[in-house]
Write a protein that holds these residues in place. Structure first.
Motif, PDB file in Angstrom:
ATOM      1  N   ALA A  97      26.539  23.979  -4.872  1.00 13.56           N
ATOM      2  CA  ALA A  97      25.697  25.179  -4.982  1.00 13.56           C
ATOM      3  C   ALA A  97      26.480  26.337  -5.609  1.00 13.56           C
ATOM      4  O   ALA A  97      26.799  27.324  -4.946  1.00 13.56           O
ATOM      5  N   PRO A  98      26.781  26.242  -6.893  1.00  9.44           N
ATOM      6  CA  PRO A  98      27.591  27.281  -7.537  1.00  9.44           C
ATOM      7  C   PRO A  98      26.910  28.646  -7.637  1.00  9.44           C
ATOM      8  O   PRO A  98      27.581  29.648  -7.855  1.00  9.44           O
TER       9      PRO A  98
ATOM     10  N   ARG B 279      14.516  27.849  -3.509  1.00  4.60           N
ATOM     11  CA  ARG B 279      14.871  26.733  -4.379  1.00  4.60           C
ATOM     12  C   ARG B 279      16.306  26.257  -4.167  1.00  4.60           C
ATOM     13  O   ARG B 279      16.658  25.143  -4.547  1.00  4.60           O
ATOM     14  N   LEU B 280      17.136  27.090  -3.540  1.00  8.93           N
ATOM     15  CA  LEU B 280      18.533  26.731  -3.289  1.00  8.93           C
ATOM     16  C   LEU B 280      18.780  26.195  -1.877  1.00  8.93           C
ATOM     17  O   LEU B 280      19.896  25.785  -1.562  1.00  8.93           O
ATOM     18  N   HIS B 281      17.775  26.174  -1.042  1.00  5.70           N
ATOM     19  CA  HIS B 281      17.965  25.773   0.353  1.00  5.70           C
ATOM     20  C   HIS B 281      18.461  24.337   0.495  1.00  5.70           C
ATOM     21  O   HIS B 281      19.332  24.066   1.322  1.00  5.70           O
ATOM     22  N   VAL B 282      17.940  23.411  -0.282  1.00 10.38           N
ATOM     23  CA  VAL B 282      18.365  22.009  -0.175  1.00 10.38           C
ATOM     24  C   VAL B 282      19.840  21.855  -0.538  1.00 10.38           C
ATOM     25  O   VAL B 282      20.607  21.271   0.242  1.00 10.38           O
ATOM     26  N   PRO B 283      20.303  22.365  -1.682  1.00 12.36           N
ATOM     27  CA  PRO B 283      21.725  22.225  -1.971  1.00 12.36           C
ATOM     28  C   PRO B 283      22.627  22.971  -0.987  1.00 12.36           C
ATOM     29  O   PRO B 283      23.735  22.504  -0.675  1.00 12.36           O
ATOM     30  N   ILE B 284      22.158  24.087  -0.457  1.00 12.74           N
ATOM     31  CA  ILE B 284      22.970  24.815   0.526  1.00 12.74           C
ATOM     32  C   ILE B 284      23.112  23.990   1.804  1.00 12.74           C
ATOM     33  O   ILE B 284      24.201  23.917   2.387  1.00 12.74           O
ATOM     34  N   ARG B 285      22.033  23.359   2.235  1.00 19.19           N
ATOM     35  CA  ARG B 285      22.128  22.493   3.422  1.00 19.19           C
ATOM     36  C   ARG B 285      23.097  21.334   3.172  1.00 19.19           C
ATOM     37  O   ARG B 285      23.863  20.947   4.052  1.00 19.19           O
ATOM     38  N   GLU B 286      23.064  20.781   1.957  1.00 16.86           N
ATOM     39  CA  GLU B 286      23.987  19.709   1.620  1.00 16.86           C
ATOM     40  C   GLU B 286      25.429  20.214   1.632  1.00 16.86           C
ATOM     41  O   GLU B 286      26.325  19.563   2.179  1.00 16.86           O
TER      42      GLU B 286
END
Length: 66
Positions: free
Chosen positions: A20-21, A43-50
């Motif tokens: 999540a750059p 839209r960034l929630h999924v990569p942040i959770r990862e």
């Protein structure tokens, strides 16, 4: 979603930056995480959770907001 990081826990692995750059960066001198966006768009929630799940130091904390 609200994101916080514990710089004291961070080991500088950099996985969060790769995933999540838009939200995370690293200090050049020691690789410690820099939080760029504490309240990122949905839209960034999924990569942040990862990024949170793969952080080896558990330095990223998420709070879900209503």
């Amino acid at each position: 979603m609200k994101v916080t990081v514990d710089e004291d826990k961070c080991c500088g692995a950099g996985q969060c930056v790769l995933i999540a750059p838009e939200v995370f960066d690293q200090r050049e001198d020691d690789g410690i995480v820099i939080l760029l966006d504490a309240e990122p768009s949905e839209r960034l929630h999924v990569p942040i959770r990862e990024a949170t799940s793969v952080c080896p130091a558990a330095a990223i904390v998420l709070s879900e907001t209503a």
